[in-house]
Design an enzyme around this catalytic site. Structure first.
Site, short mmCIF file in Angstrom:
data_model
loop_
_atom_site.label_atom_id
_atom_site.label_comp_id
_atom_site.label_asym_id
_atom_site.label_seq_id
_atom_site.Cartn_x
_atom_site.Cartn_y
_atom_site.Cartn_z
N LYS A 1 -6.46 -1.84 9.74
CA LYS A 1 -6.94 -1.05 10.86
C LYS A 1 -8.30 -1.52 11.37
CE LYS A 1 -4.21 3.14 10.32
NZ LYS A 1 -4.20 4.60 10.12
N ARG B 1 -0.03 3.37 2.43
CA ARG B 1 0.89 2.82 3.44
C ARG B 1 0.31 1.48 3.88
NH1 ARG B 1 1.16 2.83 9.06
NH2 ARG B 1 3.26 3.00 9.98
#
Length: 285
Positions: free
Chosen positions: A231, A265
């Site tokens: 991210k 995740r």
């Protein structure tokens, strides 16, 4: 906790891996790479071999500026993939969508876990009722209408939750999601929480949330999932593109294990599985 036909020990003794399968052309990291069914199945096989415990399938990107697709298109893509994965592999399937009609069709198709980036707080649909109806576990992620920059926020927002108080905002928001779940009839043992790194948070807020992941986990008596893989929080610190953020991702995975999270995740299953194995061996020595 039972997800699909598998039992998961959520007593914080082990960190399970949710492998990401994006079947969207515009995902921030691997958009377009697994759009065809053959490529998707090959990637699922690879992730299982590398140590994935769950496969999380998404058909609409949620990156900033993403292109929204219709519910019908999302259903067609997701259900086709779910059915193909179930026919070939024995692994629990999670579905990443915030649209309740999409989630219902995916649960009918055999998905065993609902992954809702709005944590039952999206203004449209009845996601909580759908999840309760199918009696499956659900990931409730922290998300709200604060936006990604301080300039997007009203003075009232900033007064109530200034930037440095993001951990309180995450905890309070997740409690709202849990309350909505319980009122809809979702069983407490079916709830997983996610602090929502990268959603409605500034860069500083993302880092503070990550720093306080242990406090968040301890404050909320539910299994925690951390989803930081590749991210922008990592890219901004390292000043690297999406394909060079694995080292940063591994740091957050180890922090998740140390904080007592139950799931991560991730995109690169193999490297994260190795990091978890090493951390847990040291912890248990």
């Amino acid at each position: 906790m039972i997800i699909g036909n598998k039992k998961f020990d959520t007593s914080r003794k082990h960190l399970y891996i949710m492998g990401i399968l994006n079947i969207t052309p515009d995902s921030f990291s691997d958009g377009g790479r697994y759009e065809t069914l053959d490529k998707s199945l090959a990637h699922v096989e690879e992730m299982i071999r590398d140590g994935a415990d769950i496969i999380d399938i998404g058909a609409e990107s949620t990156r900033p500026g993403h292109k929204q697709i219709s519910a019908d298109e999302e259903i067609e893509k997701l259900c086709r993939t779910i059915e193909a994965v179930k026919a070939r592999f024995d692994i629990p399937i999670s579905v990443d969508t915030y649209k309740s009609p999409v989630m219902e069709q995916c649960l009918k198709a055999g998905a065993g876990l609902a992954n809702d980036i709005w944590g039952f707080r999206y203004k449209e649909g009845d996601m909580a009722q759908v999840v309760a109806k199918y009696d499956v576990p659900v990931v409730l992620m922290h998300n709200d209408d604060y936006g990604r920059s301080l300039e997007e926020r009203t003075p009232e927002m900033l007064e109530h939750y200034p930037e440095g108080k993001v951990t309180d905002r995450v905890i309070d928001g997740l409690r709202i999601s849990v309350d909505k779940a319980l009122k809809a009839g979702v069983k407490p043992e079916n709830i997983i929480l996610d602090p929502g790194i990268g959603f409605a948070k500034t860069q500083r807020e993302n880092l503070i949330t990550m720093k306080d992941i242990g406090r968040i986990t301890e404050s909320l008596d539910y299994p925690m999932l951390l989803a930081t893989s590749r991210k922008s929080m990592i890219g901004n610190v390292l000043e690297l593109g999406t394909d060079e953020r694995e080292e940063g991702t591994l740091v957050t995975t180890v922090m998740a294990a140390e904080a007592g999270c139950c799931f991560v995740r991730v995109h690169d299953v193999k490297k994260n599985a190795r990091a978890i194995k090493m951390y847990e061996a040291i912890r248990e020595a």
